[in-house]
Motif scaffolding. Structure first.
Motif, PDB file in Angstrom:
ATOM      1  N   ARG A 269       0.729  -1.186   0.004  1.00  0.00           N
ATOM      2  CA  ARG A 269       0.055  -0.001   0.010  1.00  0.00           C
ATOM      3  C   ARG A 269       0.948   1.386   0.018  1.00  0.00           C
ATOM      4  O   ARG A 269       1.966   1.118   0.498  1.00  0.00           O
ATOM      5  CB  ARG A 269      -0.708   0.003   1.326  1.00  0.00           C
ATOM      6  CG  ARG A 269      -1.945  -0.912   1.279  1.00  0.00           C
ATOM      7  CD  ARG A 269      -2.810  -0.936   2.307  1.00  0.00           C
ATOM      8  NE  ARG A 269      -2.188  -0.996   3.813  1.00  0.00           N
ATOM      9  CZ  ARG A 269      -1.771  -0.025   4.722  1.00  0.00           C
ATOM     10  NH1 ARG A 269      -2.002   1.220   4.094  1.00  0.00           N
ATOM     11  NH2 ARG A 269      -1.197  -0.054   5.360  1.00  0.00           N
ATOM     12  N   ILE A 302       4.489  -2.335  -7.137  1.00  0.00           N
ATOM     13  CA  ILE A 302       2.891  -1.830  -7.000  1.00  0.00           C
ATOM     14  C   ILE A 302       2.927  -1.086  -5.670  1.00  0.00           C
ATOM     15  O   ILE A 302       2.967  -1.377  -4.623  1.00  0.00           O
ATOM     16  CB  ILE A 302       2.039  -3.122  -7.141  1.00  0.00           C
ATOM     17  CG1 ILE A 302       2.383  -3.904  -8.368  1.00  0.00           C
ATOM     18  CG2 ILE A 302       0.817  -2.656  -6.890  1.00  0.00           C
ATOM     19  CD1 ILE A 302       1.920  -5.384  -8.283  1.00  0.00           C
ATOM     20  N   SER A 304      -0.388   0.497  -4.008  1.00  0.00           N
ATOM     21  CA  SER A 304      -1.802   0.535  -4.060  1.00  0.00           C
ATOM     22  C   SER A 304      -2.128   1.758  -3.440  1.00  0.00           C
ATOM     23  O   SER A 304      -1.575   2.616  -2.396  1.00  0.00           O
ATOM     24  CB  SER A 304      -2.616  -0.360  -3.419  1.00  0.00           C
ATOM     25  OG  SER A 304      -2.148  -1.693  -4.011  1.00  0.00           O
ATOM     26  N   PRO A 305      -3.136   2.759  -3.945  1.00  0.00           N
ATOM     27  CA  PRO A 305      -3.626   3.995  -3.380  1.00  0.00           C
ATOM     28  C   PRO A 305      -3.964   3.849  -1.989  1.00  0.00           C
ATOM     29  O   PRO A 305      -4.626   2.781  -1.440  1.00  0.00           O
ATOM     30  CB  PRO A 305      -4.636   4.560  -4.344  1.00  0.00           C
ATOM     31  CG  PRO A 305      -4.312   3.630  -5.587  1.00  0.00           C
ATOM     32  CD  PRO A 305      -3.837   2.484  -5.130  1.00  0.00           C
ATOM     33  N   SER A 306      -3.645   4.787  -1.219  1.00  0.00           N
ATOM     34  CA  SER A 306      -4.109   4.818   0.255  1.00  0.00           C
ATOM     35  C   SER A 306      -4.320   5.989   1.031  1.00  0.00           C
ATOM     36  O   SER A 306      -2.899   6.737   1.008  1.00  0.00           O
ATOM     37  CB  SER A 306      -3.229   4.036   1.109  1.00  0.00           C
ATOM     38  OG  SER A 306      -3.276   3.918   2.641  1.00  0.00           O
ATOM     39  N   GLU A 308      -5.154   9.056   0.131  1.00  0.00           N
ATOM     40  CA  GLU A 308      -4.201  10.129  -0.597  1.00  0.00           C
ATOM     41  C   GLU A 308      -4.978  11.405  -0.374  1.00  0.00           C
ATOM     42  O   GLU A 308      -4.273  12.432  -0.862  1.00  0.00           O
ATOM     43  CB  GLU A 308      -4.551   9.716  -2.100  1.00  0.00           C
ATOM     44  CG  GLU A 308      -3.646   8.474  -2.505  1.00  0.00           C
ATOM     45  CD  GLU A 308      -3.690   8.256  -3.919  1.00  0.00           C
ATOM     46  OE1 GLU A 308      -4.477   8.314  -4.734  1.00  0.00           O
ATOM     47  OE2 GLU A 308      -2.483   8.128  -4.405  1.00  0.00           O
ATOM     48  N   GLU A 321       7.350   9.293  -7.766  1.00  0.00           N
ATOM     49  CA  GLU A 321       7.205   9.532  -9.092  1.00  0.00           C
ATOM     50  C   GLU A 321       8.466  10.121  -9.572  1.00  0.00           C
ATOM     51  O   GLU A 321       9.024   9.784 -10.563  1.00  0.00           O
ATOM     52  CB  GLU A 321       6.138  10.387  -9.277  1.00  0.00           C
ATOM     53  CG  GLU A 321       4.667   9.761  -9.199  1.00  0.00           C
ATOM     54  CD  GLU A 321       3.525  10.537  -9.312  1.00  0.00           C
ATOM     55  OE1 GLU A 321       3.566  11.868  -9.107  1.00  0.00           O
ATOM     56  OE2 GLU A 321       2.321  10.180  -9.342  1.00  0.00           O
ATOM     57  N   ILE A 342       3.618   1.051 -10.574  1.00  0.00           N
ATOM     58  CA  ILE A 342       2.232   1.058 -10.932  1.00  0.00           C
ATOM     59  C   ILE A 342       1.456   1.514  -9.460  1.00  0.00           C
ATOM     60  O   ILE A 342       1.736   0.817  -8.435  1.00  0.00           O
ATOM     61  CB  ILE A 342       1.745  -0.668 -11.177  1.00  0.00           C
ATOM     62  CG1 ILE A 342       2.597  -0.987 -12.185  1.00  0.00           C
ATOM     63  CG2 ILE A 342       0.362  -0.825 -11.282  1.00  0.00           C
ATOM     64  CD1 ILE A 342       2.588  -2.521 -12.542  1.00  0.00           C
ATOM     65  N   HIS A 343       0.598   2.799  -9.822  1.00  0.00           N
ATOM     66  CA  HIS A 343       0.183   3.191  -8.847  1.00  0.00           C
ATOM     67  C   HIS A 343      -1.480   3.028  -8.784  1.00  0.00           C
ATOM     68  O   HIS A 343      -2.237   3.858  -9.085  1.00  0.00           O
ATOM     69  CB  HIS A 343       0.332   4.673  -8.728  1.00  0.00           C
ATOM     70  CG  HIS A 343      -0.441   5.456  -7.683  1.00  0.00           C
ATOM     71  ND1 HIS A 343      -0.424   5.010  -6.314  1.00  0.00           N
ATOM     72  CD2 HIS A 343      -1.427   6.482  -7.668  1.00  0.00           C
ATOM     73  CE1 HIS A 343      -0.833   5.936  -5.410  1.00  0.00           C
ATOM     74  NE2 HIS A 343      -1.525   6.741  -6.481  1.00  0.00           N
ATOM     75  N   ARG A 344      -1.715   1.710  -8.773  1.00  0.00           N
ATOM     76  CA  ARG A 344      -3.134   1.401  -8.613  1.00  0.00           C
ATOM     77  C   ARG A 344      -3.136  -0.160  -7.990  1.00  0.00           C
ATOM     78  O   ARG A 344      -2.434  -0.698  -7.959  1.00  0.00           O
ATOM     79  CB  ARG A 344      -3.904   1.242 -10.054  1.00  0.00           C
ATOM     80  CG  ARG A 344      -3.043   0.313 -10.898  1.00  0.00           C
ATOM     81  CD  ARG A 344      -3.810   0.223 -12.314  1.00  0.00           C
ATOM     82  NE  ARG A 344      -3.237  -0.544 -13.254  1.00  0.00           N
ATOM     83  CZ  ARG A 344      -2.457  -0.177 -14.168  1.00  0.00           C
ATOM     84  NH1 ARG A 344      -1.893   0.711 -13.914  1.00  0.00           N
ATOM     85  NH2 ARG A 344      -1.761  -1.352 -14.854  1.00  0.00           N
ATOM     86  N   THR A 345      -4.254  -0.732  -7.473  1.00  0.00           N
ATOM     87  CA  THR A 345      -4.496  -2.144  -7.095  1.00  0.00           C
ATOM     88  C   THR A 345      -4.440  -3.124  -7.902  1.00  0.00           C
ATOM     89  O   THR A 345      -5.027  -3.020  -9.076  1.00  0.00           O
ATOM     90  CB  THR A 345      -5.747  -1.987  -6.212  1.00  0.00           C
ATOM     91  OG1 THR A 345      -5.838  -1.017  -5.036  1.00  0.00           O
ATOM     92  CG2 THR A 345      -5.809  -3.329  -5.454  1.00  0.00           C
ATOM     93  N   VAL A 346      -3.747  -3.974  -7.768  1.00  0.00           N
ATOM     94  CA  VAL A 346      -3.576  -5.019  -8.511  1.00  0.00           C
ATOM     95  C   VAL A 346      -4.374  -6.393  -8.121  1.00  0.00           C
ATOM     96  O   VAL A 346      -4.134  -6.436  -6.469  1.00  0.00           O
ATOM     97  CB  VAL A 346      -2.135  -5.836  -8.859  1.00  0.00           C
ATOM     98  CG1 VAL A 346      -2.350  -6.997  -9.659  1.00  0.00           C
ATOM     99  CG2 VAL A 346      -1.386  -4.572  -9.646  1.00  0.00           C
TER     100      VAL A 346
END
Length: 472
Positions: A269, A302, A304-306, A308, A321, A342-346
């Motif tokens: 996360r 990875i 994952s957004p948390s 924000e 970034e 990768i800034h998203r949930t897989v």
């Protein structure tokens, strides 16, 4: 058999595939006893709909034999209890980040108010012989609030995050109130031996608790037990996930795309406790110090957004970034990108395939209660050609996974050296390390964790004397 009542900030339907191994493990006991899972609904209602702060709509639904009971929260309660005190004070302090804690006086009142609300709504649902299991830092005072309402059931508490040493914990205004709340439970479970030691040091130093046999303590005219119960994963469930089409497809795609590369993976996360900027700096040091990794080593990170909407998380996002762009700009080639960020949930169903395709996993938090990604990576590996786990010594998992390459994430050069060692490690050594790590994951899995905690809680006998437990 006594009925199990689980209380947590959020409630999961154990019948759903997305519920995860923890919900599945708890469901075994909940299903067998016709138990209750109680917590916040996840819904925030405005005053016009939900009334003034402190009032709540309660919802109840059956999930097979299990009753799911949830409460809505008002905006005021949610912001103070969840955003303010739980995640603005307790989360950073428990992860050793005093500099990020926001000690807003009104938030602690909202935190206490919601715990009192939970207790008032839960108490009438309890039966005399119920066993109650409360989870995590959001609900530390719930046990004392239930005791103040006259609840005499056996009540256990498990802290999923780290417990910092007493001098750091004492920086929280009202720290003694929180710790006294923990002393209202019959059994307090921590993730690691280090966390357990911090708890014992605190209650001895601040409350003059008396040590008894069998991990018991006498404090505030009652007896409680405390111990380390390191949480694991559901190995069988994760193995089944690895054999499913999504994971197999991911594995085959990664092997094809990176057939000429050595793949490193990080799955986290986006949180300041995970040490992601430190990890990228270590990877940059790897490329700088070891030219043989050029056009060879590729890191898939990875994040994952948390949370924000919180400033500290926005800062990390921008730093990551910037670091990824700098590394790729300085070291990348037309046919090789060193970092894929990768800034998203897989989807969890795809992760076993990604783990299995990777030669190295980087699990390097600055502080973590346990970190189950480390255990998932181990379980996902091919025993005949396993990858290597590079693990922070500041993760709770480091106490168990001693055959990993343990690193200090603050030391970029040392971490880079360990990563290079992992990339060069001979097959037989990788197999030996993996055999030992897998044995640990299998022996101390999530079912062991659940069984052991509930067995110990079921055999505790509160020995109270004098006046009933008073609300703090």
């Amino acid at each position: 058999m006594a009925r199990l009542v689980v209380v947590s900030n959020r409630v999961a339907d154990p019948r759903k595939a997305s519920a995860g191994g923890l919900a599945v493990a708890l469901a075994e006991f909940l299903n067998s006893t016709g138990g209750i899972w109680f917590g916040w609904s996840g819904k925030v209602v405005e005053p016009a709909e939900g009334g003034r702060a402190g009032e709540a709509q309660m919802h109840s639904q059956q999930a097979g034999p299990v009753k799911l009971v949830t409460l809505d929260l008002s905006r005021e309660d949610h912001d103070a209890y969840y955003l303010g005190y739980s995640n603005g004070v307790l989360w950073p302090v428990c992860h050793y980040r005093l500099d990020l804690a926001d000690f807003e006086a009104s938030d602690i009142q909202g935190y206490r108010r919601v715990n009192q609300l939970f207790a008032r709504q839960l108490a009438p649902l309890l039966q005399p012989d119920d066993i109650v299991w409360v989870h995590d830092y959001h609900l530390i005072p719930l046990g004392s609030e239930l005791r103040a309402l006259g609840c005499q059931q056996r009540i256990g508490f498990f802290l999923h995050v780290p417990l910092p040493p007493p001098p750091m914990f004492a920086a929280i205004p009202g720290h003694d109130w929180l710790m006294k709340g923990l002393c209202s439970y019959d059994l307090v479970g921590l993730q690691s031996q280090a966390d357990h030691a911090h708890f014992c040091q605190y209650i001895q130093g601040e409350f003059h608790a008396q040590s008894l046999e069998g991990a018991q303590w006498r404090v505030f005219n009652r007896t409680l037990c405390a111990g380390a119960y390191p949480i694991g994963i559901d190995v069988e469930e994760f193995n089944a996930l690895a054999e499913a089409p999504e994971a197999r497809d991911m594995y085959e795609r990664m092997k094809r795309e990176y057939s000429r590369r050595k793949l490193l993976v990080g799955v986290d996360r986006l949180d300041y406790s995970k040490g992601l900027p430190h990890r990228l700096k270590a990877f940059r040091a790897l490329l700088q110090n070891y030219p043989d990794t050029h056009r060879s080593a590729t890191l898939i990170q990875i994040a994952s957004p948390s949370r924000e909407d919180v400033g500290a998380y926005t800062d990390i996002l921008h730093e990551l970034e910037s670091l990824c762009g700098s590394i790729n700009g300085n070291y990348g080639e037309l046919d090789w990108m060193p970092v894929r960020y990768i800034h998203r949930t897989v989807a969890r169903a795809r992760l076993p395939g990604l783990y299995r395709a990777s030669q190295v996993a980087l699990v390097t938090p600055l502080r973590d209660g346990m970190n189950l990604v480390a255990k998932e990576f181990v379980v996902a590996q091919d025993p005949e050609d396993p990858g290597v786990l590079v693990l922070s010594r500041f993760a709770g998992a480091a106490e168990q996974l001693k055959e990993a390459l343990l690193v200090n994430p603050y030391d970029s050069e040392g971490t880079a050296e360990a990563i290079h060692l992992a990339l060069q490690m001979p097959l037989e050594e990788r197999r030996e390390r993996h055999r030992a790590l897998l044995a640990v994951c299998k022996r101390w899995d999530v079912h062991w964790w659940c069984d052991t905690f509930l067995e110990d809680l079921g055999t505790t006998h509160a020995q109270e004397s004098g006046t009933p437990w008073l609300r703090l």
